[in-house]
Every structure is written in structure tokens, then in C-alpha cells.
Design an enzyme around this catalytic site. Structure first.
Site, short mmCIF file in Angstrom:
data_model
loop_
_atom_site.label_atom_id
_atom_site.label_comp_id
_atom_site.label_asym_id
_atom_site.label_seq_id
_atom_site.Cartn_x
_atom_site.Cartn_y
_atom_site.Cartn_z
N GLY A 121 0.84 -1.20 0.00
CA GLY A 121 0.00 0.00 0.00
C GLY A 121 0.87 1.24 0.00
N ASN A 122 0.25 2.41 0.17
CA ASN A 122 1.01 3.65 0.17
C ASN A 122 1.70 3.93 1.50
OD1 ASN A 122 0.71 5.03 -2.53
ND2 ASN A 122 -1.42 4.48 -2.10
N ARG A 174 2.58 0.98 3.88
CA ARG A 174 3.38 -0.16 4.34
C ARG A 174 3.02 -1.40 3.54
NH1 ARG A 174 0.12 -0.93 10.09
NH2 ARG A 174 -1.83 -1.40 9.08
N ALA A 175 3.83 -2.44 3.67
CA ALA A 175 3.58 -3.69 2.95
C ALA A 175 3.10 -4.77 3.91
CB ALA A 175 4.85 -4.15 2.25
N LYS A 176 2.01 -5.42 3.54
CA LYS A 176 1.50 -6.53 4.32
C LYS A 176 1.86 -7.81 3.55
CE LYS A 176 -1.13 -3.52 4.02
NZ LYS A 176 -0.90 -2.07 3.71
N GLY A 204 -7.05 0.60 -8.60
CA GLY A 204 -6.02 0.08 -7.71
C GLY A 204 -6.21 -1.42 -7.50
N ASP A 208 -5.31 -3.14 -5.09
CA ASP A 208 -5.75 -3.44 -3.71
C ASP A 208 -7.26 -3.38 -3.59
OD1 ASP A 208 -5.73 -0.64 -4.04
OD2 ASP A 208 -5.08 -0.25 -1.97
N ASP A 244 -11.99 0.08 2.79
CA ASP A 244 -10.56 -0.10 3.08
C ASP A 244 -10.01 1.21 3.61
OD1 ASP A 244 -7.83 -0.51 3.11
OD2 ASP A 244 -7.78 -1.60 1.20
N1 LIG Z 1 -4.80 1.39 15.11
C1 LIG Z 1 -5.01 2.28 14.14
N2 LIG Z 1 -6.07 3.11 14.19
C2 LIG Z 1 -6.29 3.98 13.22
N3 LIG Z 1 -5.52 4.12 12.13
C3 LIG Z 1 -4.48 3.34 12.02
C4 LIG Z 1 -4.15 2.36 13.00
N4 LIG Z 1 -3.04 1.72 12.59
C5 LIG Z 1 -2.69 2.27 11.41
N5 LIG Z 1 -3.55 3.25 11.07
C6 LIG Z 1 -3.52 4.06 9.84
O1 LIG Z 1 -3.70 3.17 8.75
C7 LIG Z 1 -2.84 3.54 7.67
C8 LIG Z 1 -2.08 2.33 7.24
O2 LIG Z 1 -3.01 1.32 6.91
P1 LIG Z 1 -2.78 0.36 5.69
O3 LIG Z 1 -4.07 -0.33 5.44
O4 LIG Z 1 -1.58 -0.50 5.92
O5 LIG Z 1 -2.46 1.42 4.55
P2 LIG Z 1 -1.90 1.24 3.08
O6 LIG Z 1 -2.62 0.05 2.48
O7 LIG Z 1 -2.25 2.51 2.42
O8 LIG Z 1 -0.42 1.00 3.16
C9 LIG Z 1 -1.95 4.66 8.15
O9 LIG Z 1 -2.37 5.85 7.52
C10 LIG Z 1 -2.19 4.75 9.65
O10 LIG Z 1 -2.29 6.10 10.07
C1 LIG Z 2 -7.12 4.46 -3.92
C2 LIG Z 2 -5.73 3.99 -3.54
C3 LIG Z 2 -4.82 5.19 -3.43
C4 LIG Z 2 -5.81 3.29 -2.17
O1 LIG Z 2 -4.49 3.01 -1.74
P1 LIG Z 2 -4.11 2.65 -0.22
O2 LIG Z 2 -4.84 3.57 0.68
O3 LIG Z 2 -4.57 1.24 0.03
O4 LIG Z 2 -2.64 2.76 -0.12
C5 LIG Z 2 -5.20 2.94 -4.58
O5 LIG Z 2 -6.13 1.90 -4.73
C6 LIG Z 2 -4.92 3.56 -5.92
O6 LIG Z 2 -3.88 4.17 -6.11
N1 LIG Z 2 -5.84 3.42 -6.89
C7 LIG Z 2 -5.67 3.91 -8.25
C8 LIG Z 2 -6.82 4.77 -8.66
C9 LIG Z 2 -8.14 4.02 -8.70
O7 LIG Z 2 -8.34 3.00 -8.00
O8 LIG Z 2 -9.01 4.46 -9.47
K LIG Z 3 -7.24 2.02 1.07
#
Ligand SMILES: Nc1ncnc2c1ncn2[C@@H]1O[C@H](COP(=O)(O)OP(=O)(O)O)[C@@H](O)[C@H]1O
Ligand SMILES: CC(C)(COP(=O)(O)O)[C@@H](O)C(=O)NCCC(=O)O
Ligand SMILES: [K+]
Length: 239
Positions: free
Chosen positions: A12-13, A15-17, A98, A100, A120
Site C-alpha cells: 500500500g502507500n 506499508r507492505a503486508k 487500484g 488493492d 478499506d
Molecule cells: N490502530 C489504528 N487506528 C487507526 N488508524 C491506524 C491504526 N493503525 C494504522 N492506522 C492508519 O492506517 C494507515 C495504514 O493502513 P494500511 O491499510 O496498511 O495502509 P496502506 O494500504 O495505504 O499502506 C496509516 O495511515 C495509519 O495512520
Molecule cells: C485508492 C488507492 C490510493 C488506495 O491506496 P491505499 O490507501 O490502500 O494505499 C489505490 O487503490 C490507488 O492508487 N488506486 C488507483 C486509482 C483508482 O483506484 O481508481
Molecule cells: K485504502
């Protein structure tokens, strides 16, 4: 089902799961932080890396370099299709959605085969609606809580604070409270507004992402919370 061992990564933007999958079973899983990609599993015994990324190319390149040096196996990057396993994309240019979002929809819709709403709450807050027949009806992309705060701070002169106020649906009496409570209202209010305007009360709701649990709790604990929804969708798409 693949009998091989695959390292599945949802980049994701923020972190990586990841999950290490062997014969449909999760062997190990975790979260890798972009700084040095610490946290990736230390095992040479994999056949393939499968990567679903929505991150900036720089970040992807960094991760791919680390993966190549560590595992010496093929890296398969997934792209959003027009249709797969009965799930149908509504985009005229499906690959622009996206990956995801697509995999989260697959992870929610495929096992249920029902009208689902996928929320999400990651860097961005996304909501996607899928009809029982698998048709994507549409969705929204909203800046997430952290991103909203960053935007507010970077474009103003006096919105500044140090106190670690928790997000809550209340009215604030300090800058910190006004910002955090305002963002909480914006995040929850957006989802409630979409639910009510589009008559989605009866659909099956599935929450995921870093703030997914918090969001579900604020909305009155309805629906399911599945922290690994994107990786679940990836597993389904590989089966
Ligand atoms: N316990 C929590 N409560 C609320 N927000 C959280 C918590 N843990 C992480 N976050 C938020 O979730 C985001 C990361 O979630 P994630 O789904 O991994 O994002 P991405 O897919 O964009 O990488 C971060 O913006 C962080 O601020
Ligand atoms: C909307 C998102 C930024 C979500 O990313 P995330 O919050 O999971 O890091 C991602 O799915 C993305 O870059 N999408 C491309 C644009 C679209 O889905 O139309
Ligand atoms: K998201």
C-alpha cells in the site's frame, strides 16, 4: 490450488503486508515497513513472489530490489483485470483501478456471493460496492485520516499542535481536538452518507485497512472486519 510456496505482498502507500502461503495454508505473515523493508520473512524456500502494489514507482523499485537480492525467484506483479472469477470491473480502463481495491472486493465478494460493501481504511479511505452477481457498481476514494491531517497542516500557517488527541466524534476545544475530531467526523460521516444515500444498509459490509477496526467500531460494529482482506483476495485470485 498451488502446491508451491508463494510470498504474497500487498504494498500500500504506507506499508507492505505479506503472507507466506504454501498449499493454501498461511505459514507466516507480517508487516514490512518501507524504511529498510525490515520485517520481510527470512526464508530462501519460496518458489515465487506475488506482488500487488499501488505505491509510487520509487517505493516499488526499492522493494523489488530487496526481493531480488533476498529470494532469487520470479516476481509476479498483479494488475487489475476487467473480469475474474465472476467479479466484473465497472471501469472503462480496468487496469487503472487500484489492485488493492480489486483484490479486497474479490476477498469480500467471492466467498459471500452477495451484495457487499468493501471499506478499506488505509492511506486512502476507499469504499466499493459489488452487486450479488459480481458487478462492481462503483466506489469512492477519500483521503484517509493521516493524509487529511497532513494536507491541513501543510496548507495552513496556524493549524499546529503536539498533543496526541485520539480521533473521536466530538466537538473540539483546542486545535488538536478540532482537527482530530473534524477528521473523524469527515471519515465516518462520508461512509454514513454513502450508506444512507445509496440504500446500502442491507448489504454485507466488510472493513479492512489500518483504521478498519476503528471505523467499524465508530459505525456501531456492524459488518465484518477482515485485516487481511487484500491478501485473502490475492490468494483467491491465485487458486
Ligand atoms: N490502530 C489504528 N487506528 C487507526 N488508524 C491506524 C491504526 N493503525 C494504522 N492506522 C492508519 O492506517 C494507515 C495504514 O493502513 P494500511 O491499510 O496498511 O495502509 P496502506 O494500504 O495505504 O499502506 C496509516 O495511515 C495509519 O495512520
Ligand atoms: C485508492 C488507492 C490510493 C488506495 O491506496 P491505499 O490507501 O490502500 O494505499 C489505490 O487503490 C490507488 O492508487 N488506486 C488507483 C486509482 C483508482 O483506484 O481508481
Ligand atoms: K485504502
Amino acid at each position: 490450488m498451488s502446491t508451491q510456496t508463494e510470498l504474497h505482498i500487498d504494498l500500500g502507500n504506507s506499508r507492505a503486508k505479506w503472507r507466506l502461503m504454501s498449499s493454501g495454508e498461511t505459514q507466516a505473515q507480517g508487516i514490512a515497513e518501507p524504511s529498510f523493508w525490515e520485517g520481510l520473512p527470512n526464508t530462501p524456500l519460496i518458489d515465487r513472489v506475488v506482488l500487488a502494489s499501488v505505491a509510487q514507482q520509487e517505493l516499488v523499485d526499492g522493494l523489488v530490489a530487496v526481493l531480488e537480492s533476498r529470494y532469487v525467484v520470479p516476481i509476479v506483479q498483479l494488475h487489475t483485470p476487467a473480469e475474474h472469477l465472476g467479479l466484473k470491473n465497472s471501469y472503462a480502463q480496468p487496469e487503472r483501478m487500484g489492485i488493492d481495491r480489486w483484490l479486497a472486493m474479490l476477498g469480500a465478494w467471492y466467498p459471500r456471493q452477495a451484495h457487499v460493501v468493501v471499506v478499506d481504511a488505509g492511506s486512502a479511505l476507499t469504499l466499493d460496492v459489488v452487486a450479488a452477481n459480481g458487478q462492481h457498481l462503483g466506489g469512492v476514494i477519500i483521503p484517509g485520516a493521516a493524509l487529511s491531517e497532513k494536507a491541513l497542516l501543510s496548507s495552513t500557517g496556524k493549524v499546529r499542535f503536539d498533543d496526541p488527541v485520539a480521533h473521536a466524534l466530538a466537538l473540539g476545544q483546542s486545535t488538536a481536538e478540532c482537527v482530530r475530531f473534524g477528521i473523524a467526523h469527515a471519515q465516518i460521516g462520508a461512509i454514513e452518507s454513502i450508506r444512507d444515500r445509496h440504500n446500502l444498509q442491507q448489504a454485507q459490509w466488510v472493513f479492512t485497512g489500518g483504521a478498519g477496526q476503528w471505523m467499524r467500531d465508530q459505525l456501531g460494529e456492524f459488518g465484518d472486519y477482515e485485516p487481511d482482506l487484500v491478501l485473502k483476495g490475492m490468494h483467491i485470485s491465485r487458486a
